[in-house]
Design a protein around this motif. Sequence first.
Motif, PDB file in Angstrom:
ATOM      1  N   CYS A  43       0.840  -1.198   0.000  1.00 43.73           N
ATOM      2  CA  CYS A  43       0.000   0.000   0.000  1.00 43.73           C
ATOM      3  C   CYS A  43       0.876   1.249   0.000  1.00 43.73           C
ATOM      4  O   CYS A  43       0.637   2.198  -0.747  1.00 43.73           O
ATOM      5  CB  CYS A  43      -0.930  -0.002   1.203  1.00 43.73           C
ATOM      6  SG  CYS A  43      -1.888   1.509   1.390  1.00 43.73           S
ATOM      7  N   CYS A  44       1.915   1.235   0.798  1.00 42.74           N
ATOM      8  CA  CYS A  44       2.792   2.398   0.922  1.00 42.74           C
ATOM      9  C   CYS A  44       3.540   2.670  -0.373  1.00 42.74           C
ATOM     10  O   CYS A  44       3.583   3.810  -0.833  1.00 42.74           O
ATOM     11  CB  CYS A  44       3.773   2.192   2.069  1.00 42.74           C
ATOM     12  SG  CYS A  44       4.846   3.621   2.327  1.00 42.74           S
ATOM     13  N   ILE A  45       4.124   1.638  -0.964  1.00 44.41           N
ATOM     14  CA  ILE A  45       4.881   1.863  -2.194  1.00 44.41           C
ATOM     15  C   ILE A  45       3.944   2.315  -3.310  1.00 44.41           C
ATOM     16  O   ILE A  45       4.289   3.188  -4.106  1.00 44.41           O
ATOM     17  CB  ILE A  45       5.731   0.627  -2.597  1.00 44.41           C
ATOM     18  CG1 ILE A  45       6.730   0.974  -3.695  1.00 44.41           C
ATOM     19  CG2 ILE A  45       4.887  -0.527  -3.024  1.00 44.41           C
ATOM     20  CD1 ILE A  45       7.937   1.702  -3.247  1.00 44.41           C
ATOM     21  N   ILE A  46       2.741   1.786  -3.358  1.00 44.01           N
ATOM     22  CA  ILE A  46       1.763   2.226  -4.359  1.00 44.01           C
ATOM     23  C   ILE A  46       1.405   3.693  -4.120  1.00 44.01           C
ATOM     24  O   ILE A  46       1.334   4.488  -5.056  1.00 44.01           O
ATOM     25  CB  ILE A  46       0.519   1.321  -4.355  1.00 44.01           C
ATOM     26  CG1 ILE A  46       0.888  -0.070  -4.900  1.00 44.01           C
ATOM     27  CG2 ILE A  46      -0.612   1.937  -5.165  1.00 44.01           C
ATOM     28  CD1 ILE A  46      -0.197  -1.115  -4.712  1.00 44.01           C
ATOM     29  N   HIS A  47       1.205   4.060  -2.878  1.00 45.27           N
ATOM     30  CA  HIS A  47       0.910   5.454  -2.518  1.00 45.27           C
ATOM     31  C   HIS A  47       2.045   6.374  -3.012  1.00 45.27           C
ATOM     32  O   HIS A  47       1.795   7.397  -3.652  1.00 45.27           O
ATOM     33  CB  HIS A  47       0.732   5.563  -1.003  1.00 45.27           C
ATOM     34  CG  HIS A  47       0.614   6.947  -0.484  1.00 45.27           C
ATOM     35  ND1 HIS A  47      -0.530   7.701  -0.612  1.00 45.27           N
ATOM     36  CD2 HIS A  47       1.510   7.733   0.161  1.00 45.27           C
ATOM     37  CE1 HIS A  47      -0.332   8.893  -0.074  1.00 45.27           C
ATOM     38  NE2 HIS A  47       0.896   8.930   0.414  1.00 45.27           N
ATOM     39  N   HIS A  48       3.283   5.988  -2.715  1.00 50.17           N
ATOM     40  CA  HIS A  48       4.438   6.778  -3.155  1.00 50.17           C
ATOM     41  C   HIS A  48       4.511   6.863  -4.676  1.00 50.17           C
ATOM     42  O   HIS A  48       4.798   7.928  -5.233  1.00 50.17           O
ATOM     43  CB  HIS A  48       5.744   6.178  -2.637  1.00 50.17           C
ATOM     44  CG  HIS A  48       6.018   6.433  -1.190  1.00 50.17           C
ATOM     45  ND1 HIS A  48       5.915   7.669  -0.600  1.00 50.17           N
ATOM     46  CD2 HIS A  48       6.420   5.587  -0.202  1.00 50.17           C
ATOM     47  CE1 HIS A  48       6.239   7.592   0.672  1.00 50.17           C
ATOM     48  NE2 HIS A  48       6.543   6.329   0.941  1.00 50.17           N
ATOM     49  N   LEU A  49       4.271   5.747  -5.356  1.00 43.88           N
ATOM     50  CA  LEU A  49       4.378   5.729  -6.813  1.00 43.88           C
ATOM     51  C   LEU A  49       3.291   6.563  -7.485  1.00 43.88           C
ATOM     52  O   LEU A  49       3.550   7.232  -8.484  1.00 43.88           O
ATOM     53  CB  LEU A  49       4.369   4.287  -7.331  1.00 43.88           C
ATOM     54  CG  LEU A  49       5.650   3.511  -7.039  1.00 43.88           C
ATOM     55  CD1 LEU A  49       5.471   2.031  -7.360  1.00 43.88           C
ATOM     56  CD2 LEU A  49       6.831   4.093  -7.799  1.00 43.88           C
TER      57      LEU A  49
END
Length: 123
Positions: free
Chosen positions: A27-33
Amino acid sequence: QGRDPIRTVSILSHPHSLHRVKSSEKCCIIHHLFNFYVDKVFKHCTTEDSYVNRKISSIANSFLSIKRSLAQCHNQNTCKCGQESTEKFKQVLANYKGLNVTSAAMKSLGELDILLDWMEKSH
């Protein structure tokens, strides 16, 4: 990707950029991307073809809408960010910053299939 003249570098496919992300940090990496694409990539993606520019704008608007939804999860702390997602995102940024702004943006746009495929496989 077919129009990308730089074939020796990748923004998202760099070894371990998106591979083997713990499910708790996806979820976090998707948010950042999504923030990355909205804030950096789409702003620098313009071509001489107005049809292509309209398509890019349409994709950017979709990303903006999803970004807002992800921000709500992130702000409610249901989206945990640990060291792994932070390091992987730093790698993506380093890959991006290794090229000039326009080339990096167009390469990132060309790699959307990598991001979308990874997201589909990871959920």
